[in-house]
Design a protein around this motif. Structure first.
Motif, PDB file in Angstrom:
ATOM      1  N   LEU A  91      13.451  52.164  64.198  1.00 39.53           N
ATOM      2  CA  LEU A  91      13.014  53.256  63.343  1.00 39.53           C
ATOM      3  C   LEU A  91      14.204  53.978  62.717  1.00 39.53           C
ATOM      4  CD1 LEU A  91      10.302  54.833  65.698  1.00 39.53           C
ATOM      5  CD2 LEU A  91       9.993  53.046  63.979  1.00 39.53           C
ATOM      6  N   THR A  92      13.975  54.543  61.550  1.00 38.98           N
ATOM      7  CA  THR A  92      14.990  55.387  60.937  1.00 38.98           C
ATOM      8  C   THR A  92      15.015  56.734  61.657  1.00 38.98           C
ATOM      9  OG1 THR A  92      13.461  56.352  59.334  1.00 38.98           O
ATOM     10  CG2 THR A  92      14.535  54.271  58.715  1.00 38.98           C
ATOM     11  N   GLU A  95      11.927  58.654  60.797  1.00 36.57           N
ATOM     12  CA  GLU A  95      10.727  58.168  61.482  1.00 36.57           C
ATOM     13  C   GLU A  95      10.724  58.578  62.947  1.00 36.57           C
ATOM     14  OE1 GLU A  95      10.014  54.173  58.717  1.00 36.57           O
ATOM     15  OE2 GLU A  95      11.275  54.085  60.504  1.00 36.57           O
ATOM     16  N   LYS A  96      11.880  58.548  63.572  1.00 34.94           N
ATOM     17  CA  LYS A  96      11.964  58.979  64.969  1.00 34.94           C
ATOM     18  C   LYS A  96      11.629  60.459  65.096  1.00 34.94           C
ATOM     19  CE  LYS A  96      16.069  56.921  65.571  1.00 34.94           C
ATOM     20  NZ  LYS A  96      17.335  56.486  66.227  1.00 34.94           N
ATOM     21  N   ILE A 131       2.480  55.446  66.479  1.00 37.12           N
ATOM     22  CA  ILE A 131       3.722  54.832  65.989  1.00 37.12           C
ATOM     23  C   ILE A 131       3.561  54.433  64.530  1.00 37.12           C
ATOM     24  CG2 ILE A 131       5.198  52.791  66.189  1.00 37.12           C
ATOM     25  CD1 ILE A 131       4.740  52.973  69.251  1.00 37.12           C
ATOM     26  N   GLU A 132       2.451  53.769  64.208  1.00 36.22           N
ATOM     27  CA  GLU A 132       2.222  53.334  62.825  1.00 36.22           C
ATOM     28  C   GLU A 132       2.144  54.523  61.865  1.00 36.22           C
ATOM     29  OE1 GLU A 132      -0.301  49.186  63.524  1.00 36.22           O
ATOM     30  OE2 GLU A 132      -1.338  51.031  62.935  1.00 36.22           O
ATOM     31  N   CYS A 134       3.686  57.249  61.883  1.00 37.78           N
ATOM     32  CA  CYS A 134       4.962  57.934  61.660  1.00 37.78           C
ATOM     33  C   CYS A 134       6.003  57.045  60.995  1.00 37.78           C
ATOM     34  CB  CYS A 134       5.500  58.456  62.993  1.00 37.78           C
ATOM     35  SG  CYS A 134       4.441  59.711  63.745  1.00 37.78           S
ATOM     36  N   ILE A 135       5.606  55.860  60.569  1.00 40.41           N
ATOM     37  CA  ILE A 135       6.526  54.938  59.900  1.00 40.41           C
ATOM     38  C   ILE A 135       6.363  55.085  58.387  1.00 40.41           C
ATOM     39  CG2 ILE A 135       6.960  52.488  59.441  1.00 40.41           C
ATOM     40  CD1 ILE A 135       6.399  51.952  62.386  1.00 40.41           C
ATOM     41  N   ASN A 136       7.480  55.224  57.704  1.00 36.07           N
ATOM     42  CA  ASN A 136       7.468  55.366  56.243  1.00 36.07           C
ATOM     43  C   ASN A 136       7.406  53.987  55.590  1.00 36.07           C
ATOM     44  OD1 ASN A 136       7.783  58.185  56.481  1.00 36.07           O
ATOM     45  ND2 ASN A 136      10.006  57.949  56.668  1.00 36.07           N
ATOM     46  N   VAL A 139       3.349  48.481  58.406  1.00 38.61           N
ATOM     47  CA  VAL A 139       3.669  47.535  59.482  1.00 38.61           C
ATOM     48  C   VAL A 139       2.883  46.255  59.224  1.00 38.61           C
ATOM     49  CG1 VAL A 139       3.647  47.088  61.952  1.00 38.61           C
ATOM     50  CG2 VAL A 139       4.075  49.406  61.113  1.00 38.61           C
ATOM     51  N   ILE A 202       8.471  45.951  59.306  1.00 40.17           N
ATOM     52  CA  ILE A 202       8.167  47.173  58.557  1.00 40.17           C
ATOM     53  C   ILE A 202       8.544  46.923  57.099  1.00 40.17           C
ATOM     54  CG2 ILE A 202       8.701  49.616  58.265  1.00 40.17           C
ATOM     55  CD1 ILE A 202       9.456  49.687  61.245  1.00 40.17           C
ATOM     56  N   LEU A 210      10.207  45.386  63.382  1.00 44.86           N
ATOM     57  CA  LEU A 210       9.703  46.593  64.042  1.00 44.86           C
ATOM     58  C   LEU A 210      10.433  46.844  65.348  1.00 44.86           C
ATOM     59  CD1 LEU A 210       7.698  48.929  64.382  1.00 44.86           C
ATOM     60  CD2 LEU A 210       6.044  47.283  65.298  1.00 44.86           C
TER      61      LEU A 210
END
Length: 359
Positions: A91-92, A95-96, A131-132, A134-136, A139, A202, A210
């Protein structure tokens, strides 16, 4: 956030009934000295809460998110002898941070509790979903056609050494558990989500894996298995059917049915029928339509008084029609082990009664 690792934790099963399918949690680890190292666990429940089993069966069980030191999480699974696999997410920093804030938001009073559903909203799917979210980016999971088996087939693989747990599942699960599922639906099992995360990417402009790194957080240990009932449901069913055949031969020769045997079979079938009837009111979507109720239903109890009083009744011929419907239903739904034997035993009694009534 560049000093923070966020990981998916996948725990292998141990001998407790609630753990037969494994478990999933999220680890937040600040690598700086004295930094937070916590496990976020969506599988927290109070087994001793009032009517827990009853609420669980009817689909009105509430689970909650708990957070506690990762060392305690590790120690728990080390005691059980269960391996814990850690997948560090790629994660970036942004994102974290989003994921950390989302978990923190879930821990606020009023947000921790959620309505648990084993197939559709459990500790594994909750971890995946947050988790999904919060990902920019998106997935993308590698397609896996082997992960489209039915819900029932999936849990059979994990209960092969626990026949009575499998019997309980098969008794309560209806025909919807025998429908083929999508790969995403199969991610209700921790092991399936682990495998899908390993191959996922991602897509956010460019593509990146991922999972950045996979390691063993807790090595597999020695598991102490408590011995269960020595006979499987199928063995018990076959013994029952064997006794039924012996009694059938005696009854056939004497042209007389044994009342005590009638009562025993009717009570057993009716008791199972009451359980299946109550499942019609469960909020679990996979138990509402259960074809086993075609034979095992409360009707057996309704006729019990007439049979005890040795009154003439159409119950015995009605049983034959119930059995035919039950047999047709068996073409579409997998029935619990041993139930065929009980149904056949009652069918034999029905024949004896019809024969004695028409002699």
């Amino acid at each position: 956030m560049d000093s923070v690792e966020i990981s998916l934790l996948t725990c292998e099963p141990h001998d407790e009934v609630y753990s037969l399918y494994g478990h999933t949690a999220i680890r937040y680890h600040d690598l700086r000295p004295g930094g937070i190292d916590a496990a976020f666990n969506y599988g927290v429940f109070n087994f001793h809460a009032p009517h827990f089993i009853l609420r669980f069966v009817f689909g009105i069980t509430d689970y909650e998110l708990g957070a506690y030191p990762f060392r305690l999480f590790k120690e728990e699974y080390r005691r059980f002898g269960s391996k814990v696999t850690e997948q560090v997410l790629n994660l970036t920093d942004e994102e974290k941070l989003q994921l950390a804030l989302a978990l923190d938001k879930n821990l606020e009073p009023g947000n921790t509790v959620y309505r648990y559903n084993y197939f559709y909203n459990n500790c594994t799917t909750k971890a995946r979903d947050i988790i999904e979210q919060c990902i920019n980016g998106k997935v993308l999971y590698a397609e896996n056609e082997s992960d489209t088996k039915t819900f029932r087939a999936s849990i059979h693989e994990l209960t092969k050494d626990h026949p009575w747990a499998r019997f309980g599942n098969d008794l309560l699960l209806g025909i919807k558990a025998d429908l083929h599922t999508s790969q995403r639906e199969q991610e209700f099992l921790p092991g399936n989500l682990l495998n899908d995360f390993n191959q996922a990417r991602i897509l956010a402009g460019s593509a990146r894996p991922l999972v950045k790194e996979q390691r063993i957080a807790v090595p597999a240990g020695v598991q102490i298995t408590q011995p269960g009932f020595p006979l499987s449901p199928l063995t018990c069913g076959l013994i029952l059917l064997g006794v039924s055949l012996i009694i059938f031969v005696i009854e056939f020769q004497n042209r007389k049915a044994f009342l005590l045997w009638d009562v025993l079979l009717m009570l057993s079938s009716g008791s199972l029928g009451v359980v299946l009837f109550l499942m019609l009111f469960s909020q679990h979507p996979t138990v509402s339509l259960n074809l086993q109720i075609l034979f095992f239903n409360p009707i057996h109890w309704f006729f019990l008084w007439k049979v005890l009083k040795k009154r003439k009744t159409r119950y015995w011929i009605f049983n034959i029609f119930l059995f035919v419907a039950f047999a047709i239903g068996g073409l579409f739904q997998c029935y619990a082990e041993g139930l065929w034997c009980l149904a056949l035993s009652l069918l034999l009694q029905s024949y004896i009664h019809l024969r004695t009534q028409t002699r």
